[in-house]
Every structure is written in C-alpha cells, then in structure tokens.
Design a protein around this motif. Structure first.
Motif, short mmCIF file in Angstrom:
data_model
loop_
_atom_site.label_atom_id
_atom_site.label_comp_id
_atom_site.label_asym_id
_atom_site.label_seq_id
_atom_site.Cartn_x
_atom_site.Cartn_y
_atom_site.Cartn_z
N MET A 181 32.61 84.51 -70.54
CA MET A 181 32.92 83.65 -71.68
C MET A 181 33.34 84.43 -72.92
O MET A 181 33.27 83.93 -74.04
CB MET A 181 31.72 82.75 -71.97
CG MET A 181 31.51 81.68 -70.91
SD MET A 181 32.94 80.56 -70.74
CE MET A 181 32.80 79.63 -72.27
N PRO B 251 27.36 79.45 -74.53
CA PRO B 251 28.16 80.52 -73.91
C PRO B 251 27.73 81.91 -74.36
O PRO B 251 27.81 82.88 -73.59
CB PRO B 251 29.59 80.20 -74.33
CG PRO B 251 29.50 79.22 -75.43
CD PRO B 251 28.22 78.49 -75.26
N THR C 71 35.22 76.05 -75.20
CA THR C 71 35.21 75.13 -74.04
C THR C 71 36.18 73.97 -74.23
O THR C 71 36.58 73.33 -73.24
CB THR C 71 33.81 74.57 -73.81
OG1 THR C 71 33.35 73.93 -75.02
CG2 THR C 71 32.83 75.67 -73.43
N GLN C 72 36.57 73.68 -75.46
CA GLN C 72 37.46 72.55 -75.73
C GLN C 72 38.94 72.96 -75.78
O GLN C 72 39.81 72.13 -76.00
CB GLN C 72 37.06 71.88 -77.04
CG GLN C 72 35.67 71.27 -76.99
CD GLN C 72 35.28 70.64 -78.31
OE1 GLN C 72 35.58 71.15 -79.38
NE2 GLN C 72 34.61 69.50 -78.24
N TRP D 72 41.90 77.33 -71.33
CA TRP D 72 40.88 77.90 -70.43
C TRP D 72 40.54 76.96 -69.28
O TRP D 72 39.60 77.21 -68.54
CB TRP D 72 39.62 78.25 -71.22
CG TRP D 72 39.86 79.10 -72.42
CD1 TRP D 72 39.54 78.80 -73.71
CD2 TRP D 72 40.47 80.40 -72.45
NE1 TRP D 72 39.93 79.80 -74.55
CE2 TRP D 72 40.50 80.80 -73.80
CE3 TRP D 72 41.01 81.23 -71.48
CZ2 TRP D 72 41.06 82.02 -74.20
CZ3 TRP D 72 41.56 82.45 -71.87
CH2 TRP D 72 41.58 82.83 -73.21
N TYR E 151 31.02 79.03 -65.96
CA TYR E 151 30.13 78.61 -67.05
C TYR E 151 29.87 77.11 -67.01
O TYR E 151 28.71 76.66 -67.11
CB TYR E 151 30.74 79.00 -68.40
CG TYR E 151 30.06 78.34 -69.58
CD1 TYR E 151 28.80 78.73 -70.00
CD2 TYR E 151 30.69 77.29 -70.25
CE1 TYR E 151 28.17 78.11 -71.07
CE2 TYR E 151 30.07 76.66 -71.33
CZ TYR E 151 28.81 77.08 -71.72
OH TYR E 151 28.18 76.45 -72.78
N LEU E 152 30.91 76.32 -66.88
CA LEU E 152 30.75 74.86 -66.87
C LEU E 152 29.93 74.39 -65.66
O LEU E 152 29.11 73.47 -65.78
CB LEU E 152 32.11 74.18 -66.89
CG LEU E 152 32.93 74.37 -68.18
CD1 LEU E 152 34.31 73.74 -68.04
CD2 LEU E 152 32.19 73.80 -69.39
N MET F 246 35.44 80.37 -67.20
CA MET F 246 35.10 79.07 -67.79
C MET F 246 34.57 78.13 -66.71
O MET F 246 33.59 77.40 -66.94
CB MET F 246 36.32 78.47 -68.47
CG MET F 246 36.08 77.09 -69.09
SD MET F 246 34.91 77.12 -70.48
CE MET F 246 35.93 77.86 -71.78
N LYS G 89 27.29 72.03 -73.87
CA LYS G 89 28.18 73.05 -73.31
C LYS G 89 29.18 73.56 -74.33
O LYS G 89 29.72 74.67 -74.20
CB LYS G 89 28.91 72.50 -72.08
CG LYS G 89 29.86 71.35 -72.36
CD LYS G 89 30.57 70.90 -71.09
CE LYS G 89 31.42 69.67 -71.31
NZ LYS G 89 32.26 69.66 -72.49
N ASP G 90 29.46 72.76 -75.37
CA ASP G 90 30.46 73.13 -76.36
C ASP G 90 29.88 73.93 -77.53
O ASP G 90 30.63 74.45 -78.35
CB ASP G 90 31.15 71.88 -76.91
CG ASP G 90 31.86 71.09 -75.82
OD1 ASP G 90 32.39 71.73 -74.89
OD2 ASP G 90 31.89 69.85 -75.90
#
Length: 409
Positions: A366, A327, A294-295, A299, A308-309, A305, A321-322
């Motif tokens: 993901m 995920p 996620t970082q 993406w 998902y977020l 992504m 979330k990270d």
C-alpha cells in the motif's frame, strides 16, 4: 563375533549421528524470552480509549493482520501472540503497561506502540534492556536516532523531514505567505515547528507571523485559531492530531477565513478528521502522503490494493478501508512479517535488530510505486519520501513529483 562388532559400530554411529543432529539443531535455533518453537510473543500499547482513540485503528489493523498470518500457519511454523493493552494516550499508563509486557508477559519486542509521548516515555527503558521498539507509530525525530537509541526502529517519515518538504512547497508556491502555525505542545508538534523553520531557513523569521500551541487536555483550539487570524496569517500550518485538526478546519470555516491550509500527514483521515470537520470545510486543504488512496481508480487493478481490500473484507470488516490509518498499519505489519521470516530460527533480539536495520528497496503493498523503503544500522527511519495532495471535497488528489527530504532527520 564380527557380526556383534558390526552391530555395535552401527549403534555407535547412530548415536553420534543423533548427537550431531541434536547439536546442529540446537545451534540453528536461538531464542530470547518471548520466542519458542511454536510462538513469537510481541507487545503493544494503544489508545483504545482517551483523546487519541482515533488512532486505535492502527492497533486493530495490526491485530487483524497477525490473525491472517496465524491462519496461514504463522511465520516459519510459529504463531504470533500479539498482546495489546490500552494506555489511553497517557504516557504514565504506557510506562506501566510496557513494563508489564516486558517483565510479566516477557514479550520478545514491542511493536507499533501508538503515539509520540507514549513512545518517548518508554524509549530509554526499552533501549537499556536491549528490547527492539519496532516501528513506533510516530514520526518524532527521536525515534530515528540510530546512534543514541539503536533499539528504536523508526518506520514513519520524521516529522521534521515532512515539515521541511512543506516548507519547500511553500517557498516554491507561496513565497510571500504570512504563515500561522498551530501545534501540539509536545515532541510531535515541536518537531513539526522545528522542521518548518529549518526548511524556510533565513526566511522563517519574516514569513512566520504567529505560532500558537495547545495541550492535549485542552477542550478546543478555537481561541488559538482566532489569534492566528488576527495576526494576519494567510497560510496555516496545522501540526495537530486528529481531534484538534478537525476542530481547526471547522473553526477556520466558521470565521469565513480562507487561508491556504496545510495539514500534517497524521490528520488526513477522511473518516476520522475531514468528515467530523465537514467535508466542504476541508475542501482545498493540502497535505502529503506516501500511501495509495483506496478511492483512486488508478489502483483498481493493482495487486497490492487487491490484497489489502481482501484483507480488510475478511479480517477487519468493521474497519474503515478508506482511512489512512488502516493501510498504514497494514504496511507496518507486512514489513514486520518479512523481518520475522528473515530471522529464521534465530529469534534473538540482536538478530531482529540486525534484520530490521538491513533492508533495501522495500516496496510494500500500500505504498506508492517509486517510494521505496531503505534502512541501515546508521540510517533510520524506513521512509523519507512523499507526494503532495489536495482534498477536493470528496477525496484526496495527488499532484506533483515524488519529493524527498534529503537532509535526513
């Protein structure tokens, strides 16, 4: 008279049509316990307390995803009722709770029971009863044994396969390494150790200079880490779960020791492992993954992504979330819903098994592009590919090509 005959004929025809329609509907809808016209009941145990509580994030995300699906109308008009119990990462408790799910709650199947020992404790029971054990949250090879345990449907890469990939990485990049292994003394840790030895082949005996095991009940693994250092290891393979993996990273740093450090995929969470260990202490740790980071800025505009977020923001705002656990659980939940959609109105356990074990080219939101899931009645689990990564002190950086364990579980 003719008019009366016409009316009678119409009534008879209508009655036949109703019977035919009713018979057709009955033929189309097939249910086992846990399924009705309005509900699909599934069960899960997870360590909401105890030494494995970091992994409760998996169960929380599963529940959040199902809330999202139910808010959108459910699956084929049916709402999903996910019943979750705390087993505190204790196999006897898992047995007790799973029996309750099956015999009292009458769930259709279990989903994402968390932990290697927990799943092992109920595997025979569920298989004898013909109840799908869907996607155990473990990569132990026994959960991908389609011949002996066909009702246990593995999702995770096998730990043996993952360790073989690390072994190949070591042979390619550190062929003269002196390897020290720290491993959990259960199927989880033993599978990793076995896979590493298999991957190193005839070089294993020379390259592995020491192995140290630990129990989940141990307070720390400090003494085991010290022993590996004294044995002369310059590369550590860490086959531990979150809490102990963090301890190992921290202890290695406190000794001023700088071995190459390879961490298994279950312990790569920044929030649950690397931060408690100290981010600076974790710098340059190596592992592998198949899940989008996620970082990672690449993406940012990725549709998967974004979905998902958005899901995390609305349905699981308290979750990290990270963290890899979220995920991961999002992916397994997404695949579960696809399987249930394919089942249509045939919600029997046999059809769930049939649909779950006949899937090709699966690309989940993901999962890294190019890493596709495949599963057949004779080839479990769903995923068998990885990409290597290294922690730079702030985030994981992927490197190298997609790697596959072609030897199988």
């Amino acid at each position: 008279m003719n008019k009366m005959r016409v009316i009678l004929n119409l009534l008879v025809a209508a009655s036949i049509a109703v019977v035919v329609a009713s018979t057709t509907a009955s033929a189309q809808k097939k249910y086992d316990p846990g399924a009705t016209d309005t509900e699909i009941k599934i069960g899960q145990t997870a360590p909401f307390s105890g030494p494995g509580s970091a992994y409760s994030a998996v169960a929380k995300t599963n529940a959040a995803y199902i809330r999202m699906i139910n808010d959108a109308g459910g699956v084929n008009g049916r709402k999903i009722n996910l019943i979750q119990y705390d087993d505190a990462y204790s196999p006897p408790k898992t047995v007790e709770q799973v029996r309750k799910l099956v015999e009292s709650d009458e769930v259709l199947f279990t989903f994402q029971i968390v932990g290697t020992a927990s799943n092992a404790a109920v595997q025979k029971y569920l298989n004898l009863k013909g109840i799908p054990q869907m996607f155990p949250a473990s990569g132990a090879v026994k959960f991908s044994d389609s011949k002996n345990f066909p009702w246990t449907i593995g999702f995770n890469h096998s730990y043996i396969g993952e360790a073989r990939i690390y072994a190949q990485f070591i042979l390619d990049n550190y062929p003269n390494a002196k390897i020290g292994v720290i491993y959990q003394n259960d199927d989880f840790g033993k599978d990793y150790l076995a896979g590493l030895k298999l991957g190193l082949g005839e070089k294993a005996a020379k390259m592995i200079v020491g192995t140290e095991s630990f129990e989940m009940s141990d307070p720390t693994i400090d003494s085991q880490i010290v022993k590996l250092k004294t044995m002369g290891a310059d590369l550590v393979f860490n086959a531990a779960t979150a809490k102990f993996a963090a301890q190992g990273i921290r202890k290695i740093a406190s000794l001023g020791w700088k071995p190459v450090h390879i961490l298994n995929i279950n312990a790569v969470s920044i929030g649950a492992v690397l931060q408690p260990a100290g981010l600076e202490n974790a710098k340059d740790v190596i592992s592998a993954n198949y899940i989008k980071d996620t970082q990672d800025a690449r993406w940012k505009d990725d549709p998967g992504m974004k979905r998902y977020l958005a899901f995390m923001a609305k349905y699981n705002p308290e979750g990290d979330k990270d963290s890899i656990y979220n995920p991961y659980a999002y992916n397994t939940s997404q695949l579960l819903i696809e399987i249930l959609k394919r089942c249509g109105d045939d919600l029997t356990r046999e059809n769930i098994l049939r649909q779950a074990t006949n899937m090709k080219g699966i690309q989940l939101d993901m999962v890294l592009p190019g890493i596709l899931g495949h599963i057949s009645p004779t080839d479990y689990p769903v995923y068998k590919q990885f990409q290597m990564m290294k922690f730079d002190g702030a985030r994981w950086e992927m490197f190298g090509p997609i790697l596959e364990d072609k030897a199988g579980g």
